[in-house]
Enzyme design. Structure first.
Site, short mmCIF file in Angstrom:
data_model
loop_
_atom_site.label_atom_id
_atom_site.label_comp_id
_atom_site.label_asym_id
_atom_site.label_seq_id
_atom_site.Cartn_x
_atom_site.Cartn_y
_atom_site.Cartn_z
N LYS A 15 0.86 -1.18 0.00
CA LYS A 15 0.00 0.00 0.00
C LYS A 15 0.89 1.23 0.00
O LYS A 15 1.72 1.40 0.89
CB LYS A 15 -0.91 0.00 1.23
CG LYS A 15 -1.75 1.26 1.32
CD LYS A 15 -2.77 1.18 2.43
CE LYS A 15 -3.56 2.47 2.51
NZ LYS A 15 -4.57 2.42 3.56
N LYS A 55 -2.43 -1.65 -3.76
CA LYS A 55 -3.23 -0.43 -3.74
C LYS A 55 -2.33 0.79 -3.82
O LYS A 55 -1.32 0.82 -3.12
CB LYS A 55 -4.00 -0.44 -2.42
CG LYS A 55 -4.77 0.79 -2.11
CD LYS A 55 -5.37 0.61 -0.75
CE LYS A 55 -6.14 1.84 -0.39
NZ LYS A 55 -6.70 1.76 0.93
C1 PBG Z 1 -7.10 3.36 5.48
C2 PBG Z 1 -7.56 3.33 4.08
C3 PBG Z 1 -7.43 4.34 3.12
C4 PBG Z 1 -8.03 3.85 1.97
C5 PBG Z 1 -8.51 2.59 2.25
N1 PBG Z 1 -8.17 2.27 3.54
C6 PBG Z 1 -6.92 5.71 3.24
C7 PBG Z 1 -5.51 5.98 3.46
O1 PBG Z 1 -4.66 5.11 3.61
O2 PBG Z 1 -5.21 7.18 3.54
C8 PBG Z 1 -8.13 4.59 0.68
C9 PBG Z 1 -9.16 4.05 -0.25
C10 PBG Z 1 -9.47 4.96 -1.38
O3 PBG Z 1 -8.81 5.97 -1.62
O4 PBG Z 1 -10.43 4.64 -2.09
N2 PBG Z 1 -8.16 3.04 6.36
#
Ligand code: PBG
Length: 340
Positions: A213, A265
């Site tokens: 991520k 992601k």
């Molecule tokens: C963290 C989380 C995020 C997203 C999913 N889980 C935000 C981040 O890490 O700032 C982002 C998902 C998206 O942008 O659609 N709980």
């Protein structure tokens, strides 16, 4: 002499290299028959937002077509996803009160845990109900973990956060979540939550590890959607977009710690990472087409500059082609029926 002299060359000689790949593209039926990559409704997962204290669903300004659900409207959204053939829903929740520890995340009466119960009732086994396991929606500072404040710069405390994630895992499992989406990027989060779940008798709860991520600007609209309080960035725990090899390290660790599914992601800007992990791991690998990917396409389509009906399936196919077995996408319910 009559007939054709096979040596006379009236058919021309086959020329080496005269290959015609267009032949397989000449009719819709042929193209359908030789398509390498498939998209099916079951391979799509719908993220859903639910906010505490809402009387009605509330549109998310930066994600046209996406809303924060109320507890009352959530079951309809789950139902619509199931009717469309979507494989699962991933719940994110926004509490009315946030604090340093993200207390609402571990409260059985907290919004996410209550929403899970409602979603499960609506799903009635037709799709998989999953939940985000991270503290950022629940903390008043907006970070994915608890902070260590005994230093000049407040820092996200990895191991203290693991204890909170263990408690969250148990609360979500008790509320009926079948798949926990570990999105916080803390080291050791898979092993910590697996251990807690197993000791409490939740051996069958699945761990979806956001293995790779990235600290990405593509999450912008999501922070709107969950009313994030974050001031600063997540670069001390999410990955540097410059790094590809490091994603394989992360994926290997998550696998060794007991992850059931790996996730990459964002999706479209990280297809190389997705392809790497899909090649090197035998676990299912999923991808998250995030809020900014959705918003960018919706905005350009609204301007009339891109054809969303063609583009959305093309992006999903690209993510599948790179190796994703399933895709979290805000278009899941809308587009699933087209894929059967
Ligand atoms: C963290 C989380 C995020 C997203 C999913 N889980 C935000 C981040 O890490 O700032 C982002 C998902 C998206 O942008 O659609 N709980």
């Amino acid at each position: 002499m009559t007939g054709v002299d096979p040596d006379a060359g009236q058919f021309g000689l086959p020329r080496p290299g005269d290959r015609r790949p267009r032949r397989l593209r000449s009719t819709p039926a042929l193209r359908r028959l030789v398509a390498e990559t498939t998209l099916q409704a079951r391979q799509l997962i719908q993220p859903l937002f639910v906010a505490e204290g809402l009387a009605h669903p509330k549109p998310v300004a930066s994600m046209p077509g996406v809303v924060q659900h109320s507890l009352a409207s959530l079951p309809e959204a789950v139902n619509a996803a199931a009717d469309a053939g979507v494989g699962g829903v991933m719940l994110f929740a926004v509490p009315t009160t946030k604090d340093g520890q993200g207390t609402a995340a571990t409260d059985p009466g907290g919004i996410l845990n209550v929403a899970l119960r409602h979603a499960n009732a609506a799903a009635a086994g037709r799709l998989v109900v999953m939940s985000d396991l991270c503290l950022d929606e629940f903390t008043d500072h907006g970070h994915c973990g608890v902070l260590r404040t005994d230093q000049a710069e407040p820092k996200v405390d990895n191991d203290a956060t693991l204890l909170r994630y263990q408690a969250m895992a148990l609360a979500q499992a008790a509320a009926g979540s079948q798949v926990l989406g570990l999105s916080g990027m803390m080291d050791g989060q898979v092993l910590a939550t697996r251990t807690a779940l197993d000791q409490a008798g939740y051996q069958d709860v699945v761990l979806l590890a956001y293995a790779a991520k990235y600290a990405s600007a593509w999450y912008g609209p999501f922070r709107d959607a969950v009313g994030s309080e974050l001031d600063g960035d997540r670069r001390t725990y999410q990955q540097d977009p410059a790094n590809r090899r490091e994603a394989r390290v992360e994926a290997g660790l998550d696998e060794a710690e007991g992850a059931d599914v790996l996730m990459v992601k964002p999706a479209m800007g990280y297809l190389d990472v997705l392809a790497d992990i899909a090649d090197t791991s035998d676990l299912p690998v999923w991808a998250y087409q995030v809020s900014g990917e959705y918003a960018a396409i919706e905005a350009t389509a609204a301007a009339g500059w891109l054809d969303r009906d063609q583009l959305v399936p093309e992006t999903l196919l690209g993510i599948r082609r790179a190796g994703a077995a399933a895709i979290l996408t805000y278009w899941a319910t809308e587009f699933a029926p087209r894929f059967g």
